[in-house]
Scaffold this active site. Structure first.
Site, PDB file in Angstrom:
ATOM      1  N   CYS A  48      -7.196  18.739  -6.738  1.00 25.23           N
ATOM      2  CA  CYS A  48      -7.985  19.964  -6.672  1.00 25.23           C
ATOM      3  C   CYS A  48      -7.310  21.026  -7.541  1.00 25.23           C
ATOM      4  CB  CYS A  48      -8.095  20.436  -5.229  1.00 25.23           C
ATOM      5  SG  CYS A  48      -6.516  20.651  -4.432  1.00 25.23           S
ATOM      6  N   SER A  61       0.865  -1.177   0.000  1.00 27.00           N
ATOM      7  CA  SER A  61       0.000   0.000   0.000  1.00 27.00           C
ATOM      8  C   SER A  61       0.895   1.218   0.000  1.00 27.00           C
ATOM      9  CB  SER A  61      -0.869   0.065   1.261  1.00 27.00           C
ATOM     10  OG  SER A  61      -2.054  -0.650   1.090  1.00 27.00           O
ATOM     11  N   HIS A  69      -2.840   0.375  -4.040  1.00 25.37           N
ATOM     12  CA  HIS A  69      -2.906  -0.881  -3.291  1.00 25.37           C
ATOM     13  C   HIS A  69      -2.675  -1.985  -4.307  1.00 25.37           C
ATOM     14  CE1 HIS A  69      -4.495   1.293   0.105  1.00 25.37           C
ATOM     15  NE2 HIS A  69      -5.429   1.807  -0.669  1.00 25.37           N
ATOM     16  N   GLU A 129      -1.517  18.988  -4.424  1.00 20.93           N
ATOM     17  CA  GLU A 129      -2.772  19.009  -5.177  1.00 20.93           C
ATOM     18  C   GLU A 129      -3.769  17.984  -4.653  1.00 20.93           C
ATOM     19  OE1 GLU A 129       0.272  18.530  -6.387  1.00 20.93           O
ATOM     20  OE2 GLU A 129       0.723  20.427  -7.396  1.00 20.93           O
ATOM     21  N   SER A 130      -3.446  17.206  -3.664  1.00 22.07           N
ATOM     22  CA  SER A 130      -4.311  16.265  -2.930  1.00 22.07           C
ATOM     23  C   SER A 130      -3.624  14.926  -2.632  1.00 22.07           C
ATOM     24  CB  SER A 130      -5.698  16.087  -3.535  1.00 22.07           C
ATOM     25  OG  SER A 130      -6.426  17.300  -3.415  1.00 22.07           O
TER      26      SER A 130
END
Lengths: 116, 116
Positions: free
Chosen positions: B83, B55, B68, B62-63
């Site tokens: 965003c 993971s 996974h 930007e986020s």
């Protein structure tokens, strides 16, 4: 059909803007949400953006929970990915809705990784 | 209609299973994918699960970008939230598809946070 994971996309609107801009509060609420969902926390980060907003990730043994907040819009986007049948996503969602004082909560769920 | 963010859900199937179980390789590929998308890396974490799978999370300005992997199914689930209008998600997706040697790639996009 069998899938490896489920991803929940949660839109929280009309939240308490002050709480959305507080990384300590967001961190505490996210950890509590993870525990309420029966998740096992592996790692976590929370980051405050300038001038507003917090991004947070909790890597859980069952996959992840993320949050991005826009205090200026009283909005938080949460996304939760799980590959476990024991994780109760609804508990985390319900808890975060109350903790962030959201007036509106909509959840979408997408199955991930079809294997047969 | 105006939205605050976009979330891309990418299914990579028929990947190279050995690469999917190598957290160092996954970390390098994810960082490179973030850079190819014009993202600014803020924080990152990669975790190997027992007996299989990795993971990974990269928090970007930007986020976020998450992965996974299920080596036993030659499958990786990627999700990228942005965003920003300057992030080119397609570049990251194309790069990861090639890096993980995926035979099949399907992408869904969901708009997040409608504000008007």
């Amino acid at each position: 059909m069998r899938f490896l994971g489920k991803q929940y996309m949660v839109e929280l609107k009309g939240c308490n803007a002050k709480l959305l801009d507080d990384p300590e509060f967001i961190g505490t609420a996210m950890r509590e949400a993870a525990l309420k969902a029966n998740a096992t926390i592996v790692q976590q980060f929370f980051h405050q953006f300038s001038p507003f907003g917090v991004s947070g990730t909790i890597v859980i043994a069952e996959s992840h929970i993320n949050i991005h907040t826009w205090p200026e819009h009283a909005y938080a986007a949460i996304d939760m990915f799980t590959c476990s049948d024991t994780l109760i996503a609804e508990n985390a969602i319900e808890y975060l809705k109350e903790a962030l004082e959201a007036k509106e909560c909509t959840t979408s769920m997408m199955n991930r990784g079809q294997i047969d």
